[in-house]
Design a protein around this motif. Structure first.
Motif, short mmCIF file in Angstrom:
data_model
loop_
_atom_site.label_atom_id
_atom_site.label_comp_id
_atom_site.label_asym_id
_atom_site.label_seq_id
_atom_site.Cartn_x
_atom_site.Cartn_y
_atom_site.Cartn_z
N TYR A 196 8.95 1.66 -4.33
CA TYR A 196 8.95 2.43 -3.09
C TYR A 196 7.51 2.73 -2.67
N LEU A 197 7.29 2.70 -1.37
CA LEU A 197 6.07 3.24 -0.79
C LEU A 197 6.48 4.53 -0.07
N PHE A 198 5.85 5.63 -0.47
CA PHE A 198 6.16 6.93 0.11
C PHE A 198 5.09 7.30 1.14
N TYR A 199 5.54 7.69 2.31
CA TYR A 199 4.66 8.01 3.42
C TYR A 199 4.56 9.52 3.57
N PRO A 200 3.37 10.02 3.96
CA PRO A 200 3.18 11.48 4.05
C PRO A 200 4.02 12.09 5.17
N TRP A 201 4.50 13.31 4.86
CA TRP A 201 5.21 14.10 5.86
C TRP A 201 4.65 15.51 5.83
N PRO A 202 4.34 16.14 6.87
CA PRO A 202 4.43 15.60 8.22
C PRO A 202 3.28 14.62 8.46
N ILE A 243 7.71 -2.90 -11.09
CA ILE A 243 8.38 -1.92 -10.23
C ILE A 243 7.48 -0.69 -10.21
N LYS A 244 7.02 -0.33 -9.04
CA LYS A 244 6.04 0.75 -8.92
C LYS A 244 6.41 1.69 -7.78
N LEU A 245 5.82 2.85 -7.80
CA LEU A 245 5.97 3.87 -6.76
C LEU A 245 4.57 4.32 -6.35
N TYR A 246 4.31 4.34 -5.05
CA TYR A 246 2.98 4.75 -4.58
C TYR A 246 3.11 5.70 -3.40
N LEU A 247 2.19 6.68 -3.37
CA LEU A 247 2.11 7.65 -2.27
C LEU A 247 1.02 7.21 -1.32
N ALA A 306 -6.03 0.31 -2.02
CA ALA A 306 -6.72 1.17 -2.99
C ALA A 306 -6.50 2.64 -2.71
N GLN A 307 -6.04 3.00 -1.51
CA GLN A 307 -5.82 4.39 -1.14
C GLN A 307 -4.42 4.89 -1.50
N TRP A 308 -3.56 4.00 -1.98
CA TRP A 308 -2.18 4.37 -2.33
C TRP A 308 -2.14 4.77 -3.80
N LEU A 309 -1.70 6.00 -4.06
CA LEU A 309 -1.75 6.62 -5.39
C LEU A 309 -0.44 6.47 -6.14
N PRO A 355 0.32 -0.41 3.69
CA PRO A 355 -0.84 -1.11 3.15
C PRO A 355 -0.81 -2.59 3.53
N THR A 356 -1.96 -3.18 3.65
CA THR A 356 -2.06 -4.59 3.97
C THR A 356 -1.25 -5.41 2.96
N GLY A 357 -0.46 -6.34 3.47
CA GLY A 357 0.33 -7.21 2.61
C GLY A 357 1.72 -6.71 2.29
N ALA A 358 2.05 -5.48 2.67
CA ALA A 358 3.38 -4.94 2.37
C ALA A 358 4.44 -5.66 3.18
N ASN A 359 5.55 -5.94 2.54
CA ASN A 359 6.68 -6.54 3.24
C ASN A 359 7.20 -5.52 4.26
N PRO A 360 7.41 -5.94 5.52
CA PRO A 360 7.89 -4.98 6.51
C PRO A 360 9.23 -4.33 6.14
N ALA A 361 10.03 -4.97 5.28
CA ALA A 361 11.33 -4.43 4.89
C ALA A 361 11.28 -3.69 3.55
N HIS A 362 10.07 -3.28 3.10
CA HIS A 362 9.96 -2.61 1.80
C HIS A 362 10.72 -1.28 1.79
N LEU A 363 11.04 -0.84 0.58
CA LEU A 363 11.73 0.45 0.41
C LEU A 363 10.74 1.57 0.73
N ARG A 364 11.21 2.56 1.48
CA ARG A 364 10.36 3.64 1.95
C ARG A 364 10.93 5.00 1.56
N GLY A 365 10.03 5.93 1.40
CA GLY A 365 10.39 7.31 1.20
C GLY A 365 9.34 8.17 1.87
N ARG A 366 9.47 9.48 1.72
CA ARG A 366 8.51 10.42 2.28
C ARG A 366 8.01 11.32 1.15
#
Length: 151
Positions: free
Chosen positions: A81-87, A14-18, A29-32, A93-104
């Motif tokens: 969760y994969l967190f996306y930048p705002w604004p 279980i991981k969290l990446y920005l 590799a760009q997801w922190l 990322p390549t290979g991510a499930n389209p229904a993955h949990l998202r945040g900002r």
């Protein structure tokens, strides 16, 4: 895990990446991760190149055979969760499930502090569930400003 389909070696993470602000968001590799040295690409490489093959490697296979366990199928379950930048916008990322949990996520310099937002830091153990804070329990703008000043 043994079931009607055989014996399974499961790697659970279980991981969290920005996500990055740059155009390189498709590159895992760009997801922190939270530790700054943790990257999604590194985690995926370690899981697929080291952890998943352990049950089929000679030492792992011998240890399993000593327990009476036959051939093993290795599987990975990576959640979080994969967190996306705002604004802004970032691709998944390549290979991510389209229904993955998202945040900002937002840079500190971009944090708008007005009466329109509600802010509440979450303890690390609460990061995996959707945040649920009653309106009267969330921080005021003054509490948030004091917290920022103390950082």
């Amino acid at each position: 895990l043994q079931d009607a389909h055989g014996t399974h070696h499961l790697e659970l993470a279980i991981k969290l990446y920005l996500g990055p602000v740059s155009q390189a968001a498709r590159d895992p590799a760009q997801w922190l991760g939270p530790g700054c040295e943790d990257r999604l690409g590194s985690k995926l490489a370690h899981l697929s190149g080291h952890q998943l093959p352990m049950s089929a490697a000679s030492d792992g296979a011998q240890a399993l055979a000593a327990l009476g366990v036959g051939p093993v199928q290795a599987h990975l379950w990576l959640a979080g969760y994969l967190f996306y930048p705002w604004p802004g916008h970032s691709d998944s990322p390549t290979g991510a499930n389209p229904a993955h949990l998202r945040g900002r996520w937002i840079r500190r310099r971009d944090w708008p502090v007005t009466g329109q937002q509600r802010w509440q830091p979450l303890a690390r153990h609460a990061w995996l569930a959707p945040a649920r804070v009653e309106a009267g329990q969330s921080w005021s703008a003054g509490q948030f400003q004091a917290w920022l000043a103390a950082l």
